[in-house]
Write a protein that holds these residues in place. Sequence first.
Motif, PDB file in Angstrom:
ATOM      1  N   ALA A 153       0.873  -1.181   0.000  1.00 19.56           N
ATOM      2  CA  ALA A 153       0.000   0.000   0.000  1.00 19.56           C
ATOM      3  C   ALA A 153       0.903   1.223   0.000  1.00 19.56           C
ATOM      4  CB  ALA A 153      -0.909   0.004   1.219  1.00 19.56           C
ATOM      5  N   LEU A 154       0.334   2.347  -0.464  1.00 18.04           N
ATOM      6  CA  LEU A 154       1.114   3.576  -0.485  1.00 18.04           C
ATOM      7  C   LEU A 154       0.716   4.478   0.665  1.00 18.04           C
ATOM      8  CD1 LEU A 154       1.077   4.589  -4.268  1.00 18.04           C
ATOM      9  CD2 LEU A 154       2.710   3.128  -3.027  1.00 18.04           C
ATOM     10  N   GLY A 155       1.738   5.083   1.253  1.00 19.26           N
ATOM     11  CA  GLY A 155       1.514   6.139   2.214  1.00 19.26           C
ATOM     12  C   GLY A 155       2.297   7.353   1.758  1.00 19.26           C
ATOM     13  N   SER A 156       2.204   8.425   2.513  1.00 15.02           N
ATOM     14  CA  SER A 156       3.072   9.566   2.252  1.00 15.02           C
ATOM     15  C   SER A 156       3.791   9.874   3.544  1.00 15.02           C
ATOM     16  CB  SER A 156       2.264  10.772   1.775  1.00 15.02           C
ATOM     17  OG  SER A 156       1.341  11.175   2.767  1.00 15.02           O
ATOM     18  N   ASP A 157       5.076  10.200   3.414  1.00 14.33           N
ATOM     19  CA  ASP A 157       5.914  10.420   4.586  1.00 14.33           C
ATOM     20  C   ASP A 157       6.414  11.851   4.536  1.00 14.33           C
ATOM     21  OD1 ASP A 157       8.171  10.501   6.382  1.00 14.33           O
ATOM     22  OD2 ASP A 157       8.170   8.297   6.383  1.00 14.33           O
ATOM     23  N   THR A 158       5.951  12.669   5.474  1.00 11.73           N
ATOM     24  CA  THR A 158       6.359  14.075   5.536  1.00 11.73           C
ATOM     25  C   THR A 158       7.336  14.273   6.686  1.00 11.73           C
ATOM     26  OG1 THR A 158       4.201  14.701   4.639  1.00 11.73           O
ATOM     27  CG2 THR A 158       5.478  16.449   5.703  1.00 11.73           C
ATOM     28  N   GLY A 159       7.006  13.654   7.850  1.00 11.09           N
ATOM     29  CA  GLY A 159       7.923  13.709   8.987  1.00 11.09           C
ATOM     30  C   GLY A 159       8.082  12.347   9.631  1.00 11.09           C
ATOM     31  N   GLY A 160       7.583  11.315   8.949  1.00 11.61           N
ATOM     32  CA  GLY A 160       7.656   9.965   9.516  1.00 11.61           C
ATOM     33  C   GLY A 160       6.369   9.191   9.331  1.00 11.61           C
ATOM     34  N   SER A 161       5.453   9.744   8.558  1.00  3.77           N
ATOM     35  CA  SER A 161       4.099   9.194   8.424  1.00  3.77           C
ATOM     36  C   SER A 161       4.017   7.833   7.746  1.00  3.77           C
ATOM     37  CB  SER A 161       3.202  10.175   7.659  1.00  3.77           C
ATOM     38  OG  SER A 161       2.777  11.204   8.507  1.00  3.77           O
ATOM     39  N   VAL A 162       5.124   7.320   7.229  1.00  6.72           N
ATOM     40  CA  VAL A 162       5.146   5.929   6.762  1.00  6.72           C
ATOM     41  C   VAL A 162       6.083   5.093   7.637  1.00  6.72           C
ATOM     42  CG1 VAL A 162       6.004   4.423   4.908  1.00  6.72           C
ATOM     43  CG2 VAL A 162       4.358   6.243   4.394  1.00  6.72           C
ATOM     44  N   ARG A 163       7.226   5.678   7.972  1.00  7.77           N
ATOM     45  CA  ARG A 163       8.186   4.891   8.762  1.00  7.77           C
ATOM     46  C   ARG A 163       7.629   4.543  10.143  1.00  7.77           C
ATOM     47  NH1 ARG A 163      12.592   9.135   8.504  1.00  7.77           N
ATOM     48  NH2 ARG A 163      10.814  10.323   7.687  1.00  7.77           N
ATOM     49  N   GLN A 164       6.984   5.518  10.813  1.00  7.25           N
ATOM     50  CA  GLN A 164       6.464   5.259  12.162  1.00  7.25           C
ATOM     51  C   GLN A 164       5.346   4.208  12.137  1.00  7.25           C
ATOM     52  OE1 GLN A 164       3.352   6.464  13.286  1.00  7.25           O
ATOM     53  NE2 GLN A 164       3.504   6.944  15.477  1.00  7.25           N
ATOM     54  N   PRO A 165       4.337   4.316  11.262  1.00  9.62           N
ATOM     55  CA  PRO A 165       3.336   3.228  11.211  1.00  9.62           C
ATOM     56  C   PRO A 165       3.936   1.892  10.778  1.00  9.62           C
ATOM     57  CG  PRO A 165       2.782   4.988   9.634  1.00  9.62           C
ATOM     58  CD  PRO A 165       3.933   5.478  10.450  1.00  9.62           C
ATOM     59  N   ALA A 166       4.964   1.926   9.929  1.00  7.82           N
ATOM     60  CA  ALA A 166       5.620   0.661   9.557  1.00  7.82           C
ATOM     61  C   ALA A 166       6.202   0.007  10.806  1.00  7.82           C
ATOM     62  CB  ALA A 166       6.713   0.921   8.523  1.00  7.82           C
ATOM     63  N   ALA A 167       6.854   0.821  11.639  1.00  7.59           N
ATOM     64  CA  ALA A 167       7.463   0.286  12.868  1.00  7.59           C
ATOM     65  C   ALA A 167       6.399  -0.268  13.799  1.00  7.59           C
ATOM     66  CB  ALA A 167       8.261   1.389  13.567  1.00  7.59           C
ATOM     67  N   LEU A 168       5.259   0.415  13.887  1.00 11.64           N
ATOM     68  CA  LEU A 168       4.205   0.020  14.824  1.00 11.64           C
ATOM     69  C   LEU A 168       3.350  -1.134  14.285  1.00 11.64           C
ATOM     70  CD1 LEU A 168       5.210   2.497  16.245  1.00 11.64           C
ATOM     71  CD2 LEU A 168       2.878   3.408  16.356  1.00 11.64           C
ATOM     72  N   SER A 169       3.568  -1.488  12.982  1.00 15.14           N
ATOM     73  CA  SER A 169       2.705  -2.502  12.367  1.00 15.14           C
ATOM     74  C   SER A 169       3.481  -3.675  11.784  1.00 15.14           C
ATOM     75  CB  SER A 169       1.863  -1.846  11.246  1.00 15.14           C
ATOM     76  OG  SER A 169       1.183  -0.716  11.735  1.00 15.14           O
ATOM     77  N   ASN A 170       4.771  -3.744  12.105  1.00 14.51           N
ATOM     78  CA  ASN A 170       5.637  -4.843  11.634  1.00 14.51           C
ATOM     79  C   ASN A 170       5.769  -4.895  10.118  1.00 14.51           C
ATOM     80  OD1 ASN A 170       7.393  -6.823  12.689  1.00 14.51           O
ATOM     81  ND2 ASN A 170       6.103  -8.429  11.768  1.00 14.51           N
ATOM     82  N   LEU A 171       5.988  -3.697   9.521  1.00 14.89           N
ATOM     83  CA  LEU A 171       6.113  -3.608   8.068  1.00 14.89           C
ATOM     84  C   LEU A 171       7.415  -2.942   7.681  1.00 14.89           C
ATOM     85  CD1 LEU A 171       2.517  -2.311   7.235  1.00 14.89           C
ATOM     86  CD2 LEU A 171       3.356  -4.678   7.074  1.00 14.89           C
ATOM     87  N   ALA A 172       7.778  -3.149   6.411  1.00 17.34           N
ATOM     88  CA  ALA A 172       8.822  -2.317   5.827  1.00 17.34           C
ATOM     89  C   ALA A 172       8.117  -1.075   5.284  1.00 17.34           C
ATOM     90  CB  ALA A 172       9.529  -3.060   4.703  1.00 17.34           C
TER      91      ALA A 172
END
Lengths: 499, 495
Positions: free
Chosen positions: B171-190
């Motif tokens: 799925a696609l997200g957008s990362d402005t200040g961490g909006s993909v990396r942080q949910p990836a960390a909290l959801s066991n994703l790359a």
Amino acid sequence: MSTTPATVGSAATAPDPARWKGWIPVIGLEVHCQLKTRTKLFCGCEYRFGAEPNTLTCAVCTAQPGALPVLNREALALAVRAGLALGAEIAPWSKFDRKNYFYCDLPKGYQISQFDRPYCKGGGITLANGHRIRLTRIHLEEDAGKAIHDRGAQTLVDLNRASVPLIESVTEADVRSPEEAHEYLDRLKEILQYAGASDCDMEKGSLRVDVNVSVHRPGEPWRKRVELKNLNSFRNVSAAIEHELARQIAIYESNDPSQQVVQETRLFDAQAGVTRSMRGKEEAHDYRYFPEPDLLPIEIDAAFLAEQRAALGELPEAKRARFQSELGLSEYDAGVLTSSPALSRWFEECARLCGSPKDAANWIQNEILRGLSAEQRPASAIAELRVTPAGLAELIGLAHKGTLNVPGARQVLRAMLETGKGAAALVQELGLEQVSDTGALEQWCREALVGKDKVIADVKAGKEKAIGALVGPVMKASKGKANPQVVTEILLRLVKELP
Amino acid sequence: MSARAPQGVLELAADVRARRTNAVAAAEQALARLEKSRGALNAVLAVDRDGALARARELDRRSASGTDVGPLAGVPFALKANMCLAGVEANCASRVLAGYKPPYTATFVQRLLDAGANPIAITNMDEFAMGSSGENSAYGTTKNPWDLARTPGGSSSGSAALVAAGVVPFALGSDTGGSVRQPAALSNLAGYKPTYGRISRYGLIAFASSLDQVSPFARSVADVELVTRTMCGHDERDTTSLPEPAFDAAPDADSLRGLRIGVPDEYFPATLDAAVRARTEEALAVLERAGAQLVRVSLPHSEHAIATYYVVATAEASSNLARYDGVRYGPRAAGDGSLQSMYAATRAQGFGDEVKRRILLGTYVLSSGYYDAWYRRALKVRTLLLRDFERAFERCDIVAGPTSPTAAFKLGEKSDDPVAMYLSDVLTVPASLAGLPALSLPCGFVADGASRLPIGLQLIGPARADARVLALGRHYQKLTAFHGELAPLAHEVAA
């Protein structure tokens, strides 16, 4: 704008101080010109004045979420040409900024403009009196759309014009009179038209003028500055300045503390001939300019600059000088024939083809421009006529060869304007070839001399002008086709041959 | 295939290409799983069932006629609600854009379509990507498939939750200040944020233009790499996109010998959650055993990153969100009949509290008299942060640390404390401000009561070193199995 009074230009050319009761006008002009690009500044939409509303739009210029601006290189090229034509300095590095404000014709809620790093600085225009109006800067920006308020209760918005490229040129406060303002605008328009940068057509909104007006006493600081808007012709610009100067001076002269000049924006009401307050300084916008993050800075290298310099044609001042020195025109004729790029091109083509610049100049001014002016069309409309430069050159050639006399040639030109046919064909069609066949002419001349003893005696006594009385009857006999010069020569010869 | 564990992007595309399965089956399975998880997760704002099935049928038809149907053939995916697919509602989880269907398709979406991928849904998010928990959506909160009482992270909450629940392979997200990396960390994703400019932003609805990057989620690094490479490369519609075409993937390495991994002191503050510290240190030890050399580095201006970010991002947002005025799209409030009151009422009713807070903040920092003290100063600190990284990269090839200071927190836990929420981004914001490529990937779990919560490792590379960051991520995933573990809900959805 600089904060010191203008000191450039000689004092001798300064307007008469008595005109303003010893007050000195301080005037600066801000002029928006639409660049003559095929497409808008940040998208691929074209723009045509008067097109059906909202038909020349796309995701970018209607500010659809997620759409991004892309700089139109042609707009940058024309902007640079305008700067070069005005003798300004082109910045190798400049940038776009966002000017933030809300209005229904501004789809993004900000205008992409240039704030502290415009692409162009300096330059200026020297007026006929030798006084120079310096330019502070020119910057590149996008236009807003149009809000239409006069269709009932609702305001309608047309975004066709949104994101059309503009250059805004700002002068120093060097303008010293309404007349200088008018002349500056005439010259600016001429230069930008020649540079191919803008049509500068105020009626179509491709040129818009705002004016800053204040006054001061000699040696004293400038007083409060008033901005004038809603100026829809150069004549209105100078009229508005005239009125605003009078208004400000009357207030200062009144010494009435209840009357004040305040820093504000005023609208000019051309019909009433007055300016009216629109908004004061306390309502001034805070535009919150900041660098536009969606666009890269503008970098202009030497090659691009050289390309634009090369693309810049001969500018009006140089052309006027050349028309006088090379083509032998008077200063007045050179001025008229360079008043629009289309006209000057038309004239030069015609002069080259007919080989006689003076004849071309006379025919264009006396016949063609007079006709356009009678129809209230601009001189540049010459390019839209059915007569081409080659057509007029042909006609001039026929008149030269003696095939046509002047009234005949005028008649042919009128027919050419109406039908678009060639001169030679029309001469035939209208049966206007001058009769230079001496046999026929001699016969008519002999007939004319019959019984004209008084004239013959006068001529023989040395009053050759008397023969003129006989030219008319010969012309009449020839139905206007005779060459009057040849007729005169034959008549004189025949008189001399008489015993 | 209904009872099988969810497949990854590469695996599924290979099956479709080899016609072991087909695009219609893949789309139907994803749509079925989506419906099954919908009530529990609230991850989806719009489903493009008809469009997805039509695209799948068309792809199968072309595949049957022997056409190469692309590297992402038939792979269903989801788009964050700030992304444009022509005709499909993209409302940014805001009332102000309710019903807005973009008239055009984003460049990055088009590139995925061209590669055979199939968008099936638009996902929930924090309104206009402003938030770290998904709680700022106007359309309800998204839940974490690992523990439904917790946040999946934000702002790309729905996209993370859908992949973690096994609904779509990416799925696609957008990362402005961490909006993909942080949910990836909290959801066991790359979750991978490429170098700024790698992926065209044309069609990504802006929050903060100088920071926004389209960033994919998947379970494996190899998958996010393939999706990233499909989307990236210059786009003439976005002049801030990098001039070069897509980057090549770096080949697999046998060992990490010669690779220097920088470990910044500032990323391991005393306040760091103990489990996060422990899992991150274990991950670093794995990399060291594989041959990498760990180097201590310093990013001294990191402490100013959050403040800087909230000045720069809100300034840009205050301007980017000015267009939501009720004139051209979205609901229009009446006001008292004047233009000004229509604007005020439309925006007052349309925007949520956090968005209003940031518009006000951004307006303030750009105001005359405050610009120098706030916005200009923030730009200077941003330059210093970039220099910090440049100096660190003289001593190392990649910087590594935790992605989020904590594992998934409980919904409601921070929603009344904006500053505590802003601090969720403390470890991701520096790479955003510096425009650097940064990857979050699973590095273990922490038990919290009955829940088992994932923890993420963050790898940050120098500008344009996307291939290097992703290659290290792939290497780490060959040495570990965390990314293969599925959320409890994913098992239910696949059953």
